[in-house]
Design a protein around this motif. Sequence first.
Motif, PDB file in Angstrom:
ATOM      1  N   ILE A 242       0.828  -1.154  -0.041  1.00 42.31           N
ATOM      2  CA  ILE A 242       0.055  -0.088  -0.056  1.00 42.31           C
ATOM      3  C   ILE A 242       0.745   1.293   0.127  1.00 42.31           C
ATOM      4  CG2 ILE A 242      -1.887  -1.121   1.359  1.00 42.31           C
ATOM      5  CD1 ILE A 242      -1.041   0.678   3.948  1.00 42.31           C
ATOM      6  N   THR A 243       0.516   2.281  -0.504  1.00 44.94           N
ATOM      7  CA  THR A 243       0.967   3.560  -0.346  1.00 44.94           C
ATOM      8  C   THR A 243      -0.172   4.756  -0.239  1.00 44.94           C
ATOM      9  OG1 THR A 243       2.966   5.085  -1.280  1.00 44.94           O
ATOM     10  CG2 THR A 243       1.360   4.103  -2.697  1.00 44.94           C
ATOM     11  N   PHE A 244       0.473   6.075  -0.242  1.00 50.35           N
ATOM     12  CA  PHE A 244      -0.786   6.937  -0.060  1.00 50.35           C
ATOM     13  C   PHE A 244      -0.418   8.178  -0.997  1.00 50.35           C
ATOM     14  CE2 PHE A 244      -0.446   4.711   4.114  1.00 50.35           C
ATOM     15  CZ  PHE A 244      -1.882   4.577   4.017  1.00 50.35           C
ATOM     16  N   GLU A 245      -1.316   8.907  -1.557  1.00 56.48           N
ATOM     17  CA  GLU A 245      -1.328  10.102  -2.404  1.00 56.48           C
ATOM     18  C   GLU A 245      -0.839  11.187  -1.293  1.00 56.48           C
ATOM     19  OE1 GLU A 245      -4.994  10.772  -4.447  1.00 56.48           O
ATOM     20  OE2 GLU A 245      -4.520   8.831  -5.861  1.00 56.48           O
ATOM     21  N   ASN A 246      -0.373  12.203  -2.011  1.00 58.43           N
ATOM     22  CA  ASN A 246      -0.038  13.564  -1.138  1.00 58.43           C
ATOM     23  C   ASN A 246      -1.501  13.927  -0.244  1.00 58.43           C
ATOM     24  OD1 ASN A 246       2.560  13.050  -1.359  1.00 58.43           O
ATOM     25  ND2 ASN A 246       2.421  14.890  -3.076  1.00 58.43           N
ATOM     26  N   SER A 247      -2.568  13.658  -0.979  1.00 55.78           N
ATOM     27  CA  SER A 247      -3.809  14.301  -0.199  1.00 55.78           C
ATOM     28  C   SER A 247      -4.203  13.191   1.047  1.00 55.78           C
ATOM     29  CB  SER A 247      -4.972  13.897  -1.490  1.00 55.78           C
ATOM     30  OG  SER A 247      -5.202  12.387  -1.641  1.00 55.78           O
ATOM     31  N   GLY A 248      -3.608  11.981   1.023  1.00 55.68           N
ATOM     32  CA  GLY A 248      -3.840  11.146   2.053  1.00 55.68           C
ATOM     33  C   GLY A 248      -4.438   9.793   1.577  1.00 55.68           C
ATOM     34  N   LYS A 249      -4.902   9.774   0.434  1.00 54.88           N
ATOM     35  CA  LYS A 249      -5.871   8.589  -0.223  1.00 54.88           C
ATOM     36  C   LYS A 249      -5.032   7.257  -0.114  1.00 54.88           C
ATOM     37  CE  LYS A 249      -9.231   7.126  -3.472  1.00 54.88           C
ATOM     38  NZ  LYS A 249      -8.684   5.931  -3.879  1.00 54.88           N
ATOM     39  N   ILE A 250      -5.316   6.369   0.253  1.00 56.43           N
ATOM     40  CA  ILE A 250      -4.637   4.953   0.237  1.00 56.43           C
ATOM     41  C   ILE A 250      -4.835   4.519  -1.257  1.00 56.43           C
ATOM     42  CG2 ILE A 250      -6.491   3.257   0.434  1.00 56.43           C
ATOM     43  CD1 ILE A 250      -4.673   1.931   2.287  1.00 56.43           C
ATOM     44  N   ILE A 251      -3.650   3.771  -1.624  1.00 55.07           N
ATOM     45  CA  ILE A 251      -3.462   3.103  -2.933  1.00 55.07           C
ATOM     46  C   ILE A 251      -3.115   1.835  -2.691  1.00 55.07           C
ATOM     47  CG2 ILE A 251      -2.138   3.218  -5.262  1.00 55.07           C
ATOM     48  CD1 ILE A 251      -1.374   6.054  -4.590  1.00 55.07           C
ATOM     49  N   LEU A 252      -4.098   0.968  -3.392  1.00 59.40           N
ATOM     50  CA  LEU A 252      -3.503  -0.675  -3.026  1.00 59.40           C
ATOM     51  C   LEU A 252      -2.755  -1.094  -4.037  1.00 59.40           C
ATOM     52  CD1 LEU A 252      -7.105  -1.636  -1.736  1.00 59.40           C
ATOM     53  CD2 LEU A 252      -5.285  -0.574  -0.593  1.00 59.40           C
ATOM     54  N   SER A 253      -1.944  -1.953  -4.038  1.00 64.03           N
ATOM     55  CA  SER A 253      -1.101  -2.845  -4.952  1.00 64.03           C
ATOM     56  C   SER A 253      -1.892  -3.775  -5.771  1.00 64.03           C
ATOM     57  CB  SER A 253       0.045  -3.539  -4.333  1.00 64.03           C
ATOM     58  OG  SER A 253       0.766  -4.386  -5.264  1.00 64.03           O
ATOM     59  N   ASP A 254      -1.697  -3.945  -6.946  1.00 61.57           N
ATOM     60  CA  ASP A 254      -2.345  -5.003  -7.602  1.00 61.57           C
ATOM     61  C   ASP A 254      -1.840  -6.355  -7.367  1.00 61.57           C
ATOM     62  OD1 ASP A 254      -3.748  -3.235  -9.067  1.00 61.57           O
ATOM     63  OD2 ASP A 254      -2.537  -2.895 -10.658  1.00 61.57           O
ATOM     64  N   ALA A 255      -0.917  -6.430  -6.716  1.00 69.50           N
ATOM     65  CA  ALA A 255      -0.120  -7.574  -6.286  1.00 69.50           C
ATOM     66  C   ALA A 255      -1.140  -8.334  -5.167  1.00 69.50           C
ATOM     67  CB  ALA A 255       1.223  -7.471  -5.705  1.00 69.50           C
TER      68      ALA A 255
END
Length: 293
Positions: A242-255
Motif C-alpha cells: 500500500i502507499t498514499f497519495e499526498n492528499s492522504g488517499k490510500i493506494i492498493l497494490s495489484d499484487a
Amino acid sequence: MTQLPFIPDHFYHRRNDIHAKYGGNWQSGISPSASRPFIFIFTGSSGHQHGYRDGWDNPNVFSYTGEGQLGDMTFTKGNLALRDHKENGKRVFLFEQHKKGYVKFLSEVEVIDIDLFETPDRNFLPRVGIKFTFKRQGIFLPYRPELLNPPIDLVADPLGLFPLETQKERFVNTRVGQGAYRKRIIHRWEYKCAVTGFDHLQVLVASHIIPWAESDDNQRIDVNNGILLSPTYDALFDRNLITFENSGKIILSDAVEMEAFNKIGVSGHESIKNLSEYNHTYLDSHRNRFLSI
C-alpha cells in the motif's frame, strides 16, 4: 493556574526584559534564575550546527535538545536543572530567538520525558545527546512513556556515562531506533494510527516512509519521514503493498487481490487526514518504489 510573567507570542529584549529583571545567564540556551523559581530556555535555527534539533511535534508538545557543544551531553548545569525542575519547584519558560537580541515567548512548559540519542557535536563527531520532551503547562496528554519502553535510569547514571564504549554504542543505537524517534512520531500523529485512529500505543509502529537502511543521517531522525501505523497497515506499507497519495488517499497494490485485502480489514477507502507538506517528498519516494514493484 499561576499567572504567567510573559505574554504568549509577544517579543521581549532578552537581556533587558528577561535577565535584568529575573536573573539567569543571558548567553546560555538553558538559563536557570538564581533569584526566582524560573528556568528560561531558548530555541532557534542557529542550534542546528551543533546538532540541536528542536520543534513542535504537535501543537502541545515540544522536542528540545539539551546543552553542550562538544562531547557527550551530561546531566549537569542547565540539563540537570531541567531534569529536576518539577521536584525543585522550578517553572520553565520557552522562548524563540529572533534578531537583534529579541526573543518571542512561546509557552510555559514542563518535562514529560527524557531520552538519549545520537547526534554530532560542534566538530561533527558522534556523541550522546539529551532530548527533553515538554508539554504546554496545564495540557492533558493521552501519553504514558513508561508503556513504550523501559525508562533510562537518569539518576543512577547522572552524568550520562556508560561503563563500556560497546555498551554505550549499543544503548545509543537502540534508543535512536526504538526510543526517542518513535516517541516523536507518536507525538506528531497525536497518539493514534494515522489511518484507523487506533490508539493503543503499545502496539502502534513508528514506520519510516523512506526505510531506515535507505535513509541518510538526517532522514533517519526526521519526524516528517515517519507515520504512526497499526500493525496491519505498517506491514503492508513496509512491503510496498500500500502507499498514499499526498492528499492522504490510500493506494492498493495489484499484487494483492481485493478479497485478500478485505479479509484483513483493508477496504481501499482509507485515507490519512493530517499529512503535512513536509511528508510529501518522502511519500513521493515511497510511491516510486510502490510503482516499480
